[in-house]
Motif scaffolding. Structure first.
Motif: not given
Length: 419
Positions: A236-256
């Motif tokens: 039931k996860l509706q929202s997620l905050d991963v700011s300031g982590t090692h995740l980089e916004l890109g096509t691969e991250l959006k797709k996964s």
């Protein structure tokens, strides 16, 4: 009265506010002390009376009602109660306030059991939301008491220095919080991929815990894109905050993120992660404030202060405590957080797909006419070998299979063997 002895001396009575001696009074024969249930008589207490001042400034007192006296007696012995289930909520609130006034919830010997009795009977009315943001000493000192709040809907542990192996993890995934917890903020806790794997292991293996979690804050933690597959166990996860982590916004991250969790990137920061409405809510709100005040109090007597220092020095904890208190906070300063690019993901409304989703989705979402044109071009170009229906590059290939939460990695099996 068990210890009355008529041979001890004269007897007096109080009449009209004055003492008067009496004679020839017949007293009951005292029973042996061994047969008495009480070794001391039940004396009157100040709390049995109400003290007020009249217009002339004179002190006046009046006896409390039997209900108030009984309430105070039960409040003193809340930790001895079996249950309060079935008692009206109005009575429970008065009893909780009386116990709080007597600091029953502040004593480490009585607080856990007393809070457990109220939590079992009244649930989220006792405590619905708990905010311990950047108050890691309070979490460490009151862990037993905090575990009794099993009806929390919101829990903020941002900046509490949890690390990868904290005792609170077992409570977060316990059956007591499985159906109640909706919001969880564990950002700024030096939580790595290993820590998040350990946190979600009971959920992925035993399918229990955090069943209704909708909002999760993992910001300011050294986590990578690997953690995305650990979040598939949160249905039931509706929202997620991963700011300031090692995740980089890109096509691969959006797709996964879309394929595994069904979440899409949010262009605008989500208000749920602003922490503006973070607060402690419930009957126990003042109890948490009492804990913080007690923890911040410094002993007034110099002798006690020196004895505590010598004890800390003897057990080798003085350096450890000073290093922890003087170390750089894991939670970043407010100015730095404002400068950081917000990386929020949310679940889109049913039937609504934005541009980013269309880019991230595979080719089978396009119309059939486009498929036919693509098949015609690929089949007739250069007379080459046509694509196999099972080829990964074929337009007819089935969509990629979503990650199954039931599949276990080597690390998961290792964790399972430790339980």
């Amino acid at each position: 009265m068990c210890e009355v002895d008529p041979g001890n001396g004269p007897a007096y009575v109080r009449e009209g506010g004055q003492l008067r001696g009496v004679s020839n009074i017949v007293l009951a024969d005292p029973r042996p002390a061994s047969s008495c249930r009480r070794t001391k008589p039940l004396a009157l207490r100040k709390e049995h009376f109400k003290f007020t001042y009249n217009a002339k400034g004179n002190l006046r007192y009046s006896a409390r009602s039997l209900f108030d006296i009984s309430l105070l007696f039960v409040a003193d012995n809340t930790h001895r109660l079996d249950s309060l289930r079935g008692f009206p909520e109005q009575i429970g609130e008065k009893l909780f306030a009386a116990a709080e006034e007597k600091c029953v919830f502040s004593h480490p010997d009585t607080a856990p059991r007393a809070l457990q009795v109220f939590s079992d009977a009244y649930g989220d009315v006792v405590l619905k939301a708990l905010c311990l943001r950047n108050r890691f000493p309070l979490l460490s000192e009151r862990m037993c008491e905090i575990k009794t709040f099993h009806s929390l809907e919101s829990l903020d542990l941002f900046g509490c220095r949890l690390g990868d192996n904290h005792d609170i993890f077992q409570h977060l995934t316990s059956s007591s919080l499985a159906s109640s917890l909706i919001e969880l903020f564990i950002g700024g806790n030096c939580l790595s991929d290993v820590g998040l794997q350990r946190l979600t292991a009971p959920i992925r293996m035993f399918k229990k815990g955090l069943n209704n979690l909708q909002h999760l804050d993992l910001s300011d933690n050294p986590i990578s894109e690997k953690v995305v597959r650990y979040l598939t166990c949160l249905p039931k996860l509706q929202s997620l905050d991963v700011s300031g982590t090692h995740l980089e916004l890109g096509t691969e991250l959006k797709k996964s993120m879309l394929d595994l969790t069904g979440l899409v990137h949010s262009e605008n920061p989500l208000s749920i992660f602003s922490h503006s409405r973070c607060k402690t809510e419930g009957w126990a709100e003042q109890v948490v404030n009492q804990w913080e005040m007690i923890a911040s109090q410094v002993p007034k007597q110099k002798k006690i202060e020196e004895s505590r220092k010598s004890a800390l020095r003897f057990f080798g904890r003085q350096k450890f405590v000073s290093d922890v208190l003087n170390s750089t906070p894991l939670a970043r300063e407010k100015e730095q957080q404002e400068k950081t690019e917000k990386l929020h993901f949310h679940r889109p409304a049913p039937g609504h797909f934005n541009t980013e989703e269309n880019v991230a989705r595979p080719a089978y979402n396009h119309n059939h006419g486009g498929k036919k044109r693509q098949r015609h071009l690929e089949g007739g170009s250069g007379g080459g070998r046509p694509h196999s229906p099972h080829s990964p590059h074929s337009p007819h290939s089935p969509p990629a299979k979503r990650f199954s939460s039931s599949s276990l990695s080597v690390e998961d099996v290792d964790l399972l063997n430790r339980y």
